[in-house]
Design a protein around this motif. Structure first.
Motif, mmCIF file in Angstrom:
data_model
loop_
_atom_site.group_PDB
_atom_site.id
_atom_site.type_symbol
_atom_site.label_atom_id
_atom_site.label_comp_id
_atom_site.label_asym_id
_atom_site.label_seq_id
_atom_site.Cartn_x
_atom_site.Cartn_y
_atom_site.Cartn_z
ATOM 1 N N ILE A 1 0.827 -1.205 0.000
ATOM 2 C CA ILE A 1 0.000 0.000 0.000
ATOM 3 C C ILE A 1 0.862 1.257 0.000
ATOM 4 N N ARG A 2 1.874 1.266 0.860
ATOM 5 C CA ARG A 2 2.695 2.466 0.995
ATOM 6 C C ARG A 2 3.577 2.695 -0.237
ATOM 7 N N ILE A 3 4.094 1.615 -0.816
ATOM 8 C CA ILE A 3 4.953 1.817 -1.995
ATOM 9 C C ILE A 3 4.125 2.230 -3.198
ATOM 10 N N ASN A 4 2.867 1.776 -3.265
ATOM 11 C CA ASN A 4 1.984 2.240 -4.332
ATOM 12 C C ASN A 4 1.664 3.722 -4.170
ATOM 13 N N TYR A 5 1.515 4.163 -2.929
ATOM 14 C CA TYR A 5 1.290 5.585 -2.667
ATOM 15 C C TYR A 5 2.509 6.400 -3.076
ATOM 16 N N PHE A 6 3.693 5.877 -2.743
ATOM 17 C CA PHE A 6 4.943 6.531 -3.121
ATOM 18 C C PHE A 6 5.045 6.661 -4.638
ATOM 19 N N ASN A 7 4.712 5.592 -5.345
ATOM 20 C CA ASN A 7 4.783 5.620 -6.807
ATOM 21 C C ASN A 7 3.740 6.550 -7.410
ATOM 22 N N ALA A 8 2.572 6.642 -6.748
ATOM 23 C CA ALA A 8 1.525 7.556 -7.239
ATOM 24 C C ALA A 8 1.982 9.007 -7.127
ATOM 25 N N ILE A 9 2.671 9.328 -6.044
ATOM 26 C CA ILE A 9 3.208 10.684 -5.864
ATOM 27 C C ILE A 9 4.247 10.975 -6.945
ATOM 28 N N ARG A 10 5.137 10.010 -7.179
ATOM 29 C CA ARG A 10 6.153 10.176 -8.222
ATOM 30 C C ARG A 10 5.499 10.361 -9.584
ATOM 31 N N SER A 11 4.429 9.620 -9.821
ATOM 32 C CA SER A 11 3.757 9.692 -11.113
ATOM 33 C C SER A 11 3.192 11.082 -11.368
ATOM 34 N N ARG A 12 2.635 11.684 -10.342
ATOM 35 C CA ARG A 12 2.057 13.028 -10.495
ATOM 36 C C ARG A 12 3.144 14.081 -10.681
ATOM 37 N N GLN A 13 4.352 13.787 -10.211
ATOM 38 C CA GLN A 13 5.421 14.774 -10.254
ATOM 39 C C GLN A 13 6.399 14.554 -11.410
ATOM 40 N N SER A 14 6.115 13.578 -12.248
ATOM 41 C CA SER A 14 7.080 13.248 -13.298
ATOM 42 C C SER A 14 6.372 12.874 -14.589
ATOM 43 N N GLU A 15 7.142 12.207 -15.452
ATOM 44 C CA GLU A 15 6.630 11.800 -16.756
ATOM 45 C C GLU A 15 5.991 10.416 -16.716
ATOM 46 N N LEU A 16 5.849 9.835 -15.509
ATOM 47 C CA LEU A 16 5.412 8.450 -15.428
ATOM 48 C C LEU A 16 3.985 8.234 -15.901
ATOM 49 N N LYS A 17 3.181 9.297 -15.934
ATOM 50 C CA LYS A 17 1.801 9.135 -16.384
ATOM 51 C C LYS A 17 1.717 9.046 -17.904
ATOM 52 N N LYS A 18 2.798 9.440 -18.572
ATOM 53 C CA LYS A 18 2.798 9.384 -20.026
ATOM 54 C C LYS A 18 3.117 7.966 -20.500
ATOM 55 N N ILE A 19 2.710 7.672 -21.722
ATOM 56 C CA ILE A 19 3.022 6.381 -22.317
ATOM 57 C C ILE A 19 4.533 6.271 -22.490
ATOM 58 N N ASP A 20 5.069 5.128 -22.112
ATOM 59 C CA ASP A 20 6.513 4.918 -22.191
ATOM 60 C C ASP A 20 6.847 4.329 -23.562
ATOM 61 N N PHE A 21 7.061 5.221 -24.545
ATOM 62 C CA PHE A 21 7.343 4.757 -25.901
ATOM 63 C C PHE A 21 8.706 4.071 -26.002
ATOM 64 N N GLN A 22 9.639 4.485 -25.155
ATOM 65 C CA GLN A 22 10.944 3.810 -25.181
ATOM 66 C C GLN A 22 10.807 2.357 -24.746
ATOM 67 N N GLN A 23 10.032 2.124 -23.698
ATOM 68 C CA GLN A 23 9.845 0.747 -23.243
ATOM 69 C C GLN A 23 9.060 -0.067 -24.267
ATOM 70 N N LEU A 24 8.082 0.571 -24.937
ATOM 71 C CA LEU A 24 7.358 -0.109 -26.015
ATOM 72 C C LEU A 24 8.304 -0.513 -27.135
ATOM 73 N N ARG A 25 9.201 0.416 -27.488
ATOM 74 C CA ARG A 25 10.200 0.103 -28.514
ATOM 75 C C ARG A 25 11.097 -1.044 -28.075
ATOM 76 N N ASP A 26 11.606 -0.967 -26.847
ATOM 77 C CA ASP A 26 12.536 -1.978 -26.358
ATOM 78 C C ASP A 26 11.871 -3.345 -26.224
ATOM 79 N N ALA A 27 10.619 -3.364 -25.769
ATOM 80 C CA ALA A 27 9.893 -4.635 -25.659
ATOM 81 C C ALA A 27 9.717 -5.266 -27.039
ATOM 82 N N SER A 28 9.407 -4.435 -28.016
ATOM 83 C CA SER A 28 9.244 -4.922 -29.387
ATOM 84 C C SER A 28 10.563 -5.447 -29.931
#
Length: 301
Positions: free
Chosen positions: A218-245
Protein backbone atom coordinates in the motif's frame (compact mmCIF):
# COMPACT_ATOMS: atom_id res chain seq x y z
CA UNK A 1 -1.44 6.76 -44.47
CA UNK A 2 0.51 3.52 -44.39
CA UNK A 3 3.67 2.21 -45.99
CA UNK A 4 4.01 -1.22 -47.52
CA UNK A 5 7.18 -3.27 -47.24
CA UNK A 6 7.55 -6.09 -49.70
CA UNK A 7 9.84 -7.60 -52.29
CA UNK A 8 10.05 -10.83 -54.19
CA UNK A 9 11.79 -12.46 -51.22
CA UNK A 10 9.76 -10.82 -48.44
CA UNK A 11 6.17 -10.82 -47.29
CA UNK A 12 4.02 -7.70 -47.54
CA UNK A 13 3.89 -5.73 -44.29
CA UNK A 14 1.76 -2.61 -43.96
CA UNK A 15 2.84 -0.15 -41.27
CA UNK A 16 1.88 3.47 -40.48
CA UNK A 17 3.90 6.15 -42.30
CA UNK A 18 5.87 7.82 -39.53
CA UNK A 19 6.59 11.15 -41.26
CA UNK A 20 2.86 11.78 -41.90
CA UNK A 21 1.84 11.36 -38.24
CA UNK A 22 0.88 14.28 -36.00
CA UNK A 23 3.60 14.51 -33.39
CA UNK A 24 1.19 14.02 -30.47
CA UNK A 25 1.11 11.29 -27.87
CA UNK A 26 -2.38 10.20 -28.94
CA UNK A 27 -1.47 9.85 -32.62
CA UNK A 28 1.74 7.98 -31.87
CA UNK A 29 -0.01 5.73 -29.36
CA UNK A 30 -2.44 4.68 -32.10
CA UNK A 31 0.46 4.10 -34.51
CA UNK A 32 2.46 2.09 -31.98
CA UNK A 33 -0.57 -0.02 -31.15
CA UNK A 34 -1.41 -0.64 -34.80
CA UNK A 35 2.17 -1.72 -35.52
CA UNK A 36 2.24 -3.89 -32.41
CA UNK A 37 -0.97 -5.58 -33.55
CA UNK A 38 0.61 -6.25 -36.96
CA UNK A 39 3.71 -7.64 -35.27
CA UNK A 40 1.58 -9.80 -32.96
CA UNK A 41 -0.25 -11.30 -35.96
CA UNK A 42 3.09 -11.85 -37.65
CA UNK A 43 4.45 -13.64 -34.58
CA UNK A 44 1.31 -15.80 -34.42
CA UNK A 45 1.95 -16.84 -38.03
CA UNK A 46 5.48 -17.82 -37.03
CA UNK A 47 4.08 -19.80 -34.10
CA UNK A 48 1.79 -21.73 -36.46
CA UNK A 49 4.67 -22.29 -38.86
CA UNK A 50 6.88 -23.66 -36.09
CA UNK A 51 4.08 -25.95 -34.88
CA UNK A 52 3.71 -27.45 -38.36
CA UNK A 53 7.47 -27.95 -38.68
CA UNK A 54 8.01 -29.46 -35.24
CA UNK A 55 4.76 -31.43 -35.71
CA UNK A 56 3.75 -31.50 -32.03
CA UNK A 57 7.09 -32.88 -30.94
CA UNK A 58 7.22 -34.67 -27.59
CA UNK A 59 10.91 -33.84 -27.22
CA UNK A 60 11.21 -31.77 -24.00
CA UNK A 61 13.62 -29.18 -25.41
CA UNK A 62 11.32 -28.48 -28.36
CA UNK A 63 8.29 -28.24 -26.07
CA UNK A 64 10.19 -25.73 -23.92
CA UNK A 65 11.23 -23.37 -26.71
CA UNK A 66 7.85 -23.46 -28.47
CA UNK A 67 6.04 -22.80 -25.19
CA UNK A 68 8.40 -19.96 -24.28
CA UNK A 69 7.83 -18.37 -27.67
CA UNK A 70 4.06 -18.61 -27.18
CA UNK A 71 4.26 -17.09 -23.69
CA UNK A 72 6.46 -14.27 -24.99
CA UNK A 73 4.10 -13.18 -27.77
CA UNK A 74 0.99 -13.39 -25.57
CA UNK A 75 2.70 -11.32 -22.87
CA UNK A 76 3.85 -8.83 -25.50
CA UNK A 77 0.38 -8.11 -26.85
CA UNK A 78 -1.18 -7.84 -23.38
CA UNK A 79 1.64 -5.55 -22.22
CA UNK A 80 1.24 -3.22 -25.22
CA UNK A 81 -2.52 -3.04 -24.73
CA UNK A 82 -2.19 -2.03 -21.07
CA UNK A 83 0.71 0.38 -21.65
CA UNK A 84 -1.15 2.22 -24.43
CA UNK A 85 -4.09 2.65 -22.05
CA UNK A 86 -1.75 3.78 -19.24
CA UNK A 87 -2.62 0.82 -17.01
CA UNK A 88 0.85 1.02 -15.55
CA UNK A 89 0.52 -1.53 -12.74
CA UNK A 90 -0.64 -4.29 -15.06
CA UNK A 91 1.74 -3.36 -17.87
CA UNK A 92 4.76 -3.58 -15.56
CA UNK A 93 3.77 -7.05 -14.39
CA UNK A 94 3.46 -8.20 -18.00
CA UNK A 95 6.73 -6.64 -19.09
CA UNK A 96 8.43 -8.93 -16.56
CA UNK A 97 6.67 -11.98 -18.01
CA UNK A 98 7.75 -10.92 -21.50
CA UNK A 99 11.32 -10.20 -20.38
CA UNK A 100 11.75 -13.51 -18.55
CA UNK A 101 10.24 -15.60 -21.36
CA UNK A 102 12.29 -13.88 -24.08
CA UNK A 103 15.60 -14.04 -22.20
CA UNK A 104 15.09 -17.68 -21.23
CA UNK A 105 14.15 -18.56 -24.82
CA UNK A 106 17.25 -16.92 -26.29
CA UNK A 107 19.46 -18.39 -23.55
CA UNK A 108 18.27 -21.93 -24.24
CA UNK A 109 18.58 -21.51 -28.00
CA UNK A 110 22.06 -19.98 -27.89
CA UNK A 111 23.30 -22.51 -25.33
CA UNK A 112 21.77 -25.69 -26.74
CA UNK A 113 23.66 -28.03 -24.43
CA UNK A 114 22.17 -30.85 -22.38
CA UNK A 115 23.65 -29.49 -19.13
CA UNK A 116 22.00 -26.08 -19.66
CA UNK A 117 18.61 -27.70 -20.26
CA UNK A 118 19.11 -30.00 -17.25
CA UNK A 119 19.69 -26.94 -15.06
CA UNK A 120 16.60 -25.26 -16.53
CA UNK A 121 14.49 -28.31 -15.65
CA UNK A 122 16.02 -28.78 -12.20
CA UNK A 123 15.12 -25.20 -11.21
CA UNK A 124 11.47 -26.03 -11.78
CA UNK A 125 11.75 -29.33 -9.91
CA UNK A 126 12.94 -27.33 -6.91
CA UNK A 127 9.98 -24.96 -7.11
CA UNK A 128 7.57 -27.86 -7.58
CA UNK A 129 9.00 -29.59 -4.51
CA UNK A 130 8.47 -26.54 -2.31
CA UNK A 131 4.95 -26.02 -3.67
CA UNK A 132 4.15 -29.66 -3.02
CA UNK A 133 5.27 -29.35 0.59
CA UNK A 134 3.07 -26.31 1.10
CA UNK A 135 0.07 -27.96 -0.55
CA UNK A 136 0.38 -31.18 1.45
CA UNK A 137 0.49 -29.09 4.65
CA UNK A 138 -2.68 -27.25 3.60
CA UNK A 139 -4.44 -30.49 2.63
CA UNK A 140 -4.17 -31.89 6.15
CA UNK A 141 -6.97 -29.74 7.66
CA UNK A 142 -8.96 -29.46 4.38
CA UNK A 143 -8.39 -32.78 2.68
CA UNK A 144 -11.64 -32.43 0.73
CA UNK A 145 -10.32 -29.50 -1.35
CA UNK A 146 -10.49 -31.01 -4.84
CA UNK A 147 -8.45 -28.31 -6.60
CA UNK A 148 -5.56 -28.62 -4.15
CA UNK A 149 -5.69 -32.42 -4.33
CA UNK A 150 -5.57 -32.37 -8.15
CA UNK A 151 -2.69 -29.88 -8.13
CA UNK A 152 -0.87 -32.07 -5.62
CA UNK A 153 -1.14 -35.14 -7.87
CA UNK A 154 -0.13 -33.14 -10.95
CA UNK A 155 2.99 -31.83 -9.20
CA UNK A 156 4.00 -35.34 -8.16
CA UNK A 157 3.66 -36.54 -11.76
CA UNK A 158 5.51 -33.49 -13.05
CA UNK A 159 8.40 -34.05 -10.65
CA UNK A 160 8.77 -37.75 -11.41
CA UNK A 161 8.85 -37.11 -15.17
CA UNK A 162 11.12 -34.07 -14.88
CA UNK A 163 13.62 -35.86 -12.67
CA UNK A 164 14.21 -38.28 -15.55
CA UNK A 165 15.22 -35.29 -17.73
CA UNK A 166 17.69 -33.82 -15.25
CA UNK A 167 19.46 -36.91 -13.96
CA UNK A 168 22.90 -35.30 -14.33
CA UNK A 169 22.05 -32.09 -12.52
CA UNK A 170 21.97 -31.38 -8.79
CA UNK A 171 18.72 -29.97 -7.50
CA UNK A 172 18.77 -26.38 -6.23
CA UNK A 173 18.55 -25.50 -2.55
CA UNK A 174 15.14 -26.87 -1.57
CA UNK A 175 15.13 -25.04 1.76
CA UNK A 176 15.13 -21.64 0.04
CA UNK A 177 11.98 -19.55 -0.01
CA UNK A 178 9.84 -20.16 -3.09
CA UNK A 179 9.48 -16.46 -3.90
CA UNK A 180 13.12 -15.38 -3.53
CA UNK A 181 14.90 -13.02 -5.91
CA UNK A 182 17.34 -15.58 -7.31
CA UNK A 183 15.26 -16.13 -10.45
CA UNK A 184 15.31 -12.43 -11.31
CA UNK A 185 19.05 -12.25 -10.61
CA UNK A 186 19.71 -15.21 -12.88
CA UNK A 187 17.57 -13.79 -15.69
CA UNK A 188 19.36 -10.44 -15.44
CA UNK A 189 22.75 -12.13 -15.51
CA UNK A 190 21.79 -14.11 -18.61
CA UNK A 191 20.41 -10.98 -20.28
CA UNK A 192 23.60 -9.04 -19.55
CA UNK A 193 25.81 -11.83 -20.89
CA UNK A 194 23.85 -11.75 -24.18
CA UNK A 195 23.66 -7.93 -24.41
CA UNK A 196 19.88 -8.01 -23.93
CA UNK A 197 19.54 -6.37 -20.52
CA UNK A 198 18.00 -3.12 -21.83
CA UNK A 199 14.62 -4.11 -20.34
CA UNK A 200 16.11 -5.10 -17.00
CA UNK A 201 14.76 -3.09 -14.06
CA UNK A 202 15.85 -4.52 -10.66
CA UNK A 203 13.75 -2.00 -8.71
CA UNK A 204 10.60 -2.95 -10.63
CA UNK A 205 11.37 -6.64 -10.16
CA UNK A 206 11.83 -6.33 -6.41
CA UNK A 207 8.63 -4.33 -5.98
CA UNK A 208 6.73 -7.14 -7.70
CA UNK A 209 7.89 -9.55 -4.99
CA UNK A 210 5.97 -7.61 -2.33
CA UNK A 211 2.84 -9.35 -1.05
CA UNK A 212 -0.23 -7.71 -2.68
CA UNK A 213 -2.43 -5.89 -0.20
CA UNK A 214 0.28 -5.75 2.49
CA UNK A 215 1.09 -2.53 4.35
CA UNK A 216 4.35 -2.32 2.40
CA UNK A 217 2.45 -2.76 -0.88
CA UNK A 218 0.00 0.00 0.00
CA UNK A 219 2.69 2.47 1.00
CA UNK A 220 4.95 1.82 -2.00
CA UNK A 221 1.98 2.24 -4.33
CA UNK A 222 1.29 5.59 -2.67
CA UNK A 223 4.94 6.53 -3.12
CA UNK A 224 4.78 5.62 -6.81
CA UNK A 225 1.52 7.56 -7.24
CA UNK A 226 3.21 10.68 -5.86
CA UNK A 227 6.15 10.18 -8.22
CA UNK A 228 3.76 9.69 -11.11
CA UNK A 229 2.06 13.03 -10.50
CA UNK A 230 5.42 14.77 -10.25
CA UNK A 231 7.08 13.25 -13.30
CA UNK A 232 6.63 11.80 -16.76
CA UNK A 233 5.41 8.45 -15.43
CA UNK A 234 1.80 9.14 -16.38
CA UNK A 235 2.80 9.38 -20.03
CA UNK A 236 3.02 6.38 -22.32
CA UNK A 237 6.51 4.92 -22.19
CA UNK A 238 7.34 4.76 -25.90
CA UNK A 239 10.94 3.81 -25.18
CA UNK A 240 9.85 0.75 -23.24
CA UNK A 241 7.36 -0.11 -26.01
CA UNK A 242 10.20 0.10 -28.51
CA UNK A 243 12.54 -1.98 -26.36
CA UNK A 244 9.89 -4.63 -25.66
CA UNK A 245 9.24 -4.92 -29.39
CA UNK A 246 12.95 -5.14 -30.16
CA UNK A 247 13.47 -7.86 -27.55
CA UNK A 248 10.61 -9.89 -29.02
CA UNK A 249 12.04 -9.42 -32.50
CA UNK A 250 15.52 -10.49 -31.43
CA UNK A 251 14.16 -13.60 -29.68
CA UNK A 252 12.05 -14.36 -32.77
CA UNK A 253 15.10 -14.11 -35.03
CA UNK A 254 16.96 -16.65 -32.89
CA UNK A 255 13.87 -18.86 -32.69
CA UNK A 256 13.48 -18.85 -36.48
CA UNK A 257 17.10 -19.95 -36.86
CA UNK A 258 16.18 -23.04 -34.85
CA UNK A 259 13.00 -23.59 -36.88
CA UNK A 260 15.01 -23.28 -40.09
CA UNK A 261 17.19 -26.21 -39.05
CA UNK A 262 14.17 -28.53 -39.19
CA UNK A 263 12.20 -26.96 -42.05
CA UNK A 264 11.76 -28.65 -45.40
CA UNK A 265 10.60 -25.39 -47.00
CA UNK A 266 13.45 -23.16 -45.87
CA UNK A 267 12.42 -20.34 -48.22
CA UNK A 268 9.26 -19.70 -46.18
CA UNK A 269 11.21 -19.51 -42.91
CA UNK A 270 13.81 -17.22 -44.48
CA UNK A 271 11.09 -14.86 -45.74
CA UNK A 272 9.87 -14.56 -42.17
CA UNK A 273 13.42 -13.81 -40.99
CA UNK A 274 14.04 -11.13 -43.61
CA UNK A 275 10.84 -9.28 -42.79
CA UNK A 276 11.73 -8.82 -39.11
CA UNK A 277 14.06 -5.93 -39.93
CA UNK A 278 11.08 -3.82 -41.08
CA UNK A 279 9.60 -3.97 -37.61
CA UNK A 280 12.98 -3.23 -36.02
CA UNK A 281 13.34 -0.12 -38.16
CA UNK A 282 9.79 1.11 -37.64
CA UNK A 283 9.88 0.99 -33.84
CA UNK A 284 13.32 2.61 -33.75
CA UNK A 285 12.39 5.44 -36.10
CA UNK A 286 8.97 6.03 -34.54
CA UNK A 287 10.46 6.43 -31.07
CA UNK A 288 13.20 8.70 -32.38
CA UNK A 289 10.77 10.97 -34.27
CA UNK A 290 8.37 11.24 -31.34
CA UNK A 291 11.19 11.94 -28.87
CA UNK A 292 12.76 14.64 -31.04
CA UNK A 293 9.45 16.48 -31.49
CA UNK A 294 8.38 16.23 -27.85
CA UNK A 295 11.55 17.10 -26.00
CA UNK A 296 12.22 13.57 -24.77
CA UNK A 297 15.88 12.88 -24.15
CA UNK A 298 17.46 10.33 -26.45
CA UNK A 299 20.51 9.96 -24.22
CA UNK A 300 21.48 6.30 -23.76
CA UNK A 301 18.46 5.24 -25.83
Amino acid sequence: MQQNFSSNSEEKITLPLIHTLDKTELTFSHAFFQTAQTLYSYLQDIQLLSASIFNISTEPYTIAIVSLFSKMIQSYYSYVLLEIHRERVGSQVLIEHLYSAAITLVYLLENAESQIFDEYVSDSIGQAYILLQKIETQLQPISNNLELALLCEWLKTFMSKSELLATNCQLPNLTADLWNLETFDLTNQRAASMGLDFLSNPARQMVHKITPGSWLDIRINYFNAIRSRQSELKKIDFQQLRDASHLCLHATKVFLEEVDCFADNKAEVQRKQQSLSKFFEWFYQAHQVYSCHNGVSLELN
